[in-house]
Scaffold this active site. Structure first.
Site, short mmCIF file in Angstrom:
data_model
loop_
_atom_site.label_atom_id
_atom_site.label_comp_id
_atom_site.label_asym_id
_atom_site.label_seq_id
_atom_site.Cartn_x
_atom_site.Cartn_y
_atom_site.Cartn_z
N ASP A 72 -5.66 2.75 -2.94
CA ASP A 72 -3.56 3.59 -2.51
C ASP A 72 -4.44 4.48 -4.22
O ASP A 72 -3.67 6.03 -3.07
CB ASP A 72 -3.86 2.71 -3.27
CG ASP A 72 -3.91 1.44 -2.28
OD1 ASP A 72 -3.90 1.41 -1.24
OD2 ASP A 72 -3.04 0.21 -2.90
N GLY A 75 -4.09 -4.33 -13.36
CA GLY A 75 -3.35 -4.27 -11.65
C GLY A 75 -3.38 -3.03 -10.89
O GLY A 75 -4.07 -2.09 -11.03
N GLU A 116 0.16 -1.91 6.96
CA GLU A 116 1.49 -2.22 6.69
C GLU A 116 2.52 -2.62 7.24
O GLU A 116 3.03 -3.73 7.20
CB GLU A 116 0.83 -3.26 5.20
CG GLU A 116 -0.27 -3.27 4.35
CD GLU A 116 -0.61 -3.56 2.66
OE1 GLU A 116 -1.24 -3.77 2.31
OE2 GLU A 116 1.07 -2.98 2.60
N THR A 129 -8.45 -3.62 -8.28
CA THR A 129 -6.73 -3.40 -7.51
C THR A 129 -6.65 -2.30 -7.46
O THR A 129 -5.76 -1.71 -8.27
CB THR A 129 -5.74 -4.57 -7.77
OG1 THR A 129 -6.50 -5.98 -8.45
CG2 THR A 129 -4.51 -4.71 -6.61
N LYS A 172 0.97 -1.13 -0.38
CA LYS A 172 0.24 -0.10 -0.12
C LYS A 172 1.02 1.39 -0.09
O LYS A 172 0.22 2.20 -0.63
CB LYS A 172 -0.76 -0.04 1.36
CG LYS A 172 -1.68 -0.93 0.97
CD LYS A 172 -3.19 -0.87 1.96
CE LYS A 172 -4.51 -1.19 1.57
NZ LYS A 172 -4.90 -0.55 0.27
#
Ligand code: ADP
Length: 329
Positions: free
Chosen positions: A251, A286, A141, A247, A42
């Site tokens: 972010d 992606g 993370e 995906t 991330k």
């Protein structure tokens, strides 16, 4: 004068992806497709997304002294991210082992590796970079105590943006620094825990705000987002696009919003811009590969909610996909 519009403190992972006909059961071996290796995590994703939009971006992270670490550093540099703060060594680069079946369902095992070794001491050593950044963003993370140390080292006029993913309960000290806290529906429910009331995102946004953040953004996928502050709760629509792969959408959204508030935009304006960035990102497969340049985001400006689905072409941005492909965020 700030050296960086945005400093991202967070993870960098190599995503190792194999397509399988079906995922193996216990004790079973199955054959899969060729291995695909993608830069991810991330923190690394947010930094690439911001740099591609033209923001002066730095990353504070830790990777291993190995091929995956070099892949991650290369992808950051190619996007124009300042990698002076990326520490190398101490453990292997973080890895996500991903199997994807024909229906698109995936199973993921994450080895945090070097991400777990990004320490509070590393943050203290980078205090100069923190103080030279207009906005600082983080995710979860990396160790929570490292995020706590980030909050303790913020300059007084610095905006702190947190996407608490993967979600866990947050200390009051961290909640109080967030401006905004950015959560999707799942993250909102975990952060609220026992305080969860109602089933409307508007209720969650208000309850989250009451927990201490200066502002809150709840992202709602194709439905856009909700912005909550002392001025109330506002719904910010997304742009209607033909989604291919979501995906990294969160972010891209977070990075874009952080850039815009650093440039002086209101939270609502920043969320509106971030919605276009998130929408552009879902039109391509992606994560990092899908993040748009500022020029590509502009191409989505005319697509109103409810309008015709659009797919921004790569042709309108600069060919390398790096920053400076037109205006900036
Ligand atoms: P996450 O990836 O963290 O779960 P979301 O799925 O809520 O986050 O996506 C973040 C933002 O990206 C949304 O608020 C929206 O602006 C944009 N977005 C995501 N999916 C779509 C979609 N299918 N169509 C248009 N915009 C989208």
């Amino acid at each position: 004068m700030y050296d960086h519009d945005l400093l991202v403190v967070g993870s960098a992972n190599a995503d190792l992806v194999i397509g399988v006909e079906r995922r193996p059961g216990a004790g079973e071996t199955v054959l899969g497709s060729d291995l695909a290796v993608h830069p991810g995590g991330k923190g690394a994703n947010q930094a690439v997304a911001a740099a591609r939009l033209g923001a002066r971006t730095a990353l504070l992270a830790r990777v291993g002294d190995d091929a995956h670490g070099r892949l991650l550093l290369d992808s950051q540099r190619a996007a124009g991210v300042d990698t002076a703060g990326v520490l190398v060594g101490g453990a292997p680069t973080g890895v996500a082992l991903i199997t994807v079946d024909p229906s698109g369902d995936n199973s993921i095992v994450v080895s945090p590796g070097a991400n777990g070794r990004l320490t509070p001491e590393d943050v203290r050593a980078a205090a100069g970079v923190l103080h030279a950044s207009r906005v600082v963003s983080a995710q979860l993370e990396i160790p929570l105590e490292t995020v706590v140390e980030v909050v303790r080292n913020l300059a007084p006029d610095c905006r702190f943006v947190l996407n608490p993913s993967p979600p866990r309960p947050l200390p009051q000290e961290v909640l109080a620094a967030c401006d905004p806290l950015i959560v999707n529906e799942h993250e909102a429910k975990v952060i609220l825990g026992d305080a969860l009331v109602g089933d409307r995102p508007e209720d969650w946004a208000r309850t989250l705000l009451a927990k201490g953040p200066r502002s809150v953004v709840v992202t709602l996928g194709a439905e856009g987002s909700l912005v909550a502050s002392s001025e109330g709760v506002t719904r910010v629509p997304s742009v209607k696009v033909a989604a291919v792969d979501t995906t990294g959408a969160g972010d891209a959204f977070t990075a874009a919003l952080a850039c815009r508030i650093g440039a002086g935009a209101s939270l609502e304006e920043a969320a509106s811009y971030a919605s276009r960035v998130g929408a552009a990102a879902v039109t391509r497969p992606g994560a990092q590969e899908s993040f748009p340049t500022a020029t590509e985001v502009e191409a989505l400006c005319c697509a109103s909610p409810g309008g015709n689905p659009r797919t921004p072409g790569r042709g309108s941005g600069n060919a390398s996909g790096t920053a400076h492909g037109g205006g900036s965020c």
